[in-house]
Design a protein around this motif. Structure first.
Motif, PDB file in Angstrom:
ATOM      1  N   VAL A  35      29.206 -74.255  45.817  1.00  0.00           N
ATOM      2  CA  VAL A  35      29.744 -75.559  45.437  1.00  0.00           C
ATOM      3  C   VAL A  35      28.611 -76.471  45.000  1.00  0.00           C
ATOM      4  N   HIS A 192      33.676 -76.665  41.850  1.00  0.00           N
ATOM      5  CA  HIS A 192      33.030 -77.970  41.955  1.00  0.00           C
ATOM      6  C   HIS A 192      33.812 -78.861  42.919  1.00  0.00           C
ATOM      7  N   ASP A 193      34.950 -78.341  43.409  1.00  0.00           N
ATOM      8  CA  ASP A 193      35.860 -79.099  44.260  1.00  0.00           C
ATOM      9  C   ASP A 193      35.522 -78.839  45.726  1.00  0.00           C
ATOM     10  N   GLN A 194      34.935 -79.839  46.404  1.00  0.00           N
ATOM     11  CA  GLN A 194      34.513 -79.623  47.783  1.00  0.00           C
ATOM     12  C   GLN A 194      35.700 -79.448  48.729  1.00  0.00           C
ATOM     13  N   ALA A 197      36.276 -75.835  48.744  1.00  0.00           N
ATOM     14  CA  ALA A 197      35.210 -75.219  49.524  1.00  0.00           C
ATOM     15  C   ALA A 197      35.473 -75.360  51.018  1.00  0.00           C
ATOM     16  N   ILE A 204      29.547 -72.028  53.163  1.00  0.00           N
ATOM     17  CA  ILE A 204      29.387 -72.805  51.939  1.00  0.00           C
ATOM     18  C   ILE A 204      27.914 -72.830  51.554  1.00  0.00           C
ATOM     19  N   VAL A 206      25.612 -75.014  49.154  1.00  0.00           N
ATOM     20  CA  VAL A 206      25.562 -76.234  48.344  1.00  0.00           C
ATOM     21  C   VAL A 206      24.370 -76.144  47.405  1.00  0.00           C
ATOM     22  N   PRO A 218      31.779 -74.859  56.876  1.00  0.00           N
ATOM     23  CA  PRO A 218      32.258 -76.171  56.421  1.00  0.00           C
ATOM     24  C   PRO A 218      32.031 -77.281  57.441  1.00  0.00           C
ATOM     25  N   TYR A 222      29.537 -80.644  57.284  1.00  0.00           N
ATOM     26  CA  TYR A 222      30.158 -81.962  57.423  1.00  0.00           C
ATOM     27  C   TYR A 222      29.521 -82.754  58.563  1.00  0.00           C
ATOM     28  N   PHE A 233      28.147 -85.103  49.309  1.00  0.00           N
ATOM     29  CA  PHE A 233      28.981 -84.160  48.554  1.00  0.00           C
ATOM     30  C   PHE A 233      30.091 -83.570  49.410  1.00  0.00           C
ATOM     31  N   ILE A 234      29.805 -83.328  50.678  1.00  0.00           N
ATOM     32  CA  ILE A 234      30.795 -82.717  51.570  1.00  0.00           C
ATOM     33  C   ILE A 234      31.528 -83.825  52.320  1.00  0.00           C
ATOM     34  N   SER A 236      35.673 -85.973  52.060  1.00  0.00           N
ATOM     35  CA  SER A 236      36.484 -86.742  51.123  1.00  0.00           C
ATOM     36  C   SER A 236      37.332 -87.755  51.877  1.00  0.00           C
TER      37      SER A 236
END
Length: 351
Positions: A35, A192-194, A197, A204, A206, A218, A222, A233-234, A236
């Motif tokens: 990712v 490209h979509d975390q 991922a 993962i 990165v 993951p 995080y 990046f990680i 949302s």
């Protein structure tokens, strides 16, 4: 047996180097996701593993065997592309078995393998249809089925869901996760979509500008990012970052108009410029403060409040019980123990 090993892998186009000495181990049966932002080298690295891009230097092993300079057909990999790449004049059944047919496999074996893949992917009722009679999600399942029948050591996915709408992306994400669970195969997946991922990966990777920034599960990435790039990046919505300066007792944060008593073991000397990071999920708004409410997004069970500081910085706060629109000036509160601190120059995590 190890699935895939990369040792000091380098890729150059002329004098331009795009992959910089990558070392990586992907265990057998692992679901590994590459990712990163556009242009970070994730698809190039995948194509090097597949043999579709020449490796300038370094070593690639698949299933315990060096394949660095072998042809793609000899590597024991099967690739699923973003564009499906189905033959429009062939039926689903013919598309799935075409590669085996070209390699001289007996008709009975092809029929058996196609039937097995069709059962796994729930394509039985579509076997006689042509691709034009299928939805985007069904076409992608056919492309995956074509990979399954080859019984590869490693499945390679190059942004396979990017052509699908949002609802189908979620559906196909679940199907790919079920496929991995059922088959237990080694899978390497580029996106490209975390969110993809985070939901699919065991591991993962990165990437940024051809370098690996961090590798981990993951939740590890995080909860414990090594640097500001990975932290931003990680997750949302993305982590909030605010400029600060170390002072006695913590970090002064001009955007908040306050001193944050950061609990970091190796806090730098007073006067050091730092970046303070707090996730939207770890913040709450309070009635009065220096931040101007800009927009509130209501998404049903959760709302996101976008706040502007006088310093020009912007924050996002997650609110789970917000029923009325927030407005005016507000403050924020958060547990200092949830704050992450980064060196303002190097962007490395201060622990």
């Amino acid at each position: 047996m190890t699935g895939v090993v990369l040792n000091d892998v380098i890729k150059k186009y002329g004098e331009t180097q795009v992959i910089h000495g990558v070392d990586l181990q992907i265990d057998e049966g692992e679901f590994c996701v590459f990712v990163g932002p556009s242009g970070c080298g994730k698809s190039t690295l995948l194509r090097m593993i597949a043999g579709l891009e020449e490796t300038t230097a370094g070593r690639i092993e698949i299933a315990g065997r060096e394949v660095t300079h072998e042809d793609p057909a000899e590597r024991g990999v099967a690739m699923v592309f973003q564009t499906y790449a189905l033959y429009p004049h062939m039926s689903v059944e013919e598309n799935m078995g075409f590669g085996l047919k070209m390699n001289g496999h007996p008709k009975a074996e092809i029929k058996e393998k196609v039937a097995g893949a069709s059962r796994i992917l729930k394509l039985d009722e579509y076997l006689k249809r042509k691709p034009k009679a299928l939805s985007g999600g069904q076409r992608q399942r056919v492309a995956i089925g074509r990979a399954i029948v080859r019984d590869p050591h490693v499945f390679l996915f190059d942004e396979p869901l990017s052509n699908l709408d949002a609802e189908l992306r979620v559906e196909m994400r679940v199907e790919i996760a079920h496929l991995h669970k059922e088959m237990g195969a080694t899978m390497i997946y580029v996106t490209h979509d975390q969110v993809e991922a985070m939901t699919l990966a065991d591991k993962i990777v990165v990437l940024r500008k051809g370098y690996i920034e961090q590798v981990g599960s993951p939740l590890h990435l995080y909860d414990d990012p090594d640097n500001k790039f990975v932290a931003g990046f990680i997750g949302s919505p993305a982590m909030n970052f605010l400029d600060g300066e170390v002072v006695e007792g913590g970090v002064r944060v001009p955007a908040l108009g306050t001193l944050v008593p950061v609990t970091v073991a190796n806090l730098p000397a007073p006067g050091t410029k730092v970046t303070l990071g707090v996730r939207p999920q770890d913040m709450e708004t309070e009635p009065q403060g220096p931040l101007e409410v800009d927009i509130v997004e209501h998404l049903g069970g959760v709302s996101y409040v976008y706040l502007d500081a006088e310093t020009g910085e912007r924050l996002v706060v997650e609110a789970r019980e917000l029923r009325e629109g927030a407005a005016g000036k507000v403050g924020v509160r958060f547990d200092p123990g949830r704050v992450m601190l980064f060196d303002a120059k190097t962007e490395q995590r201060i622990r």
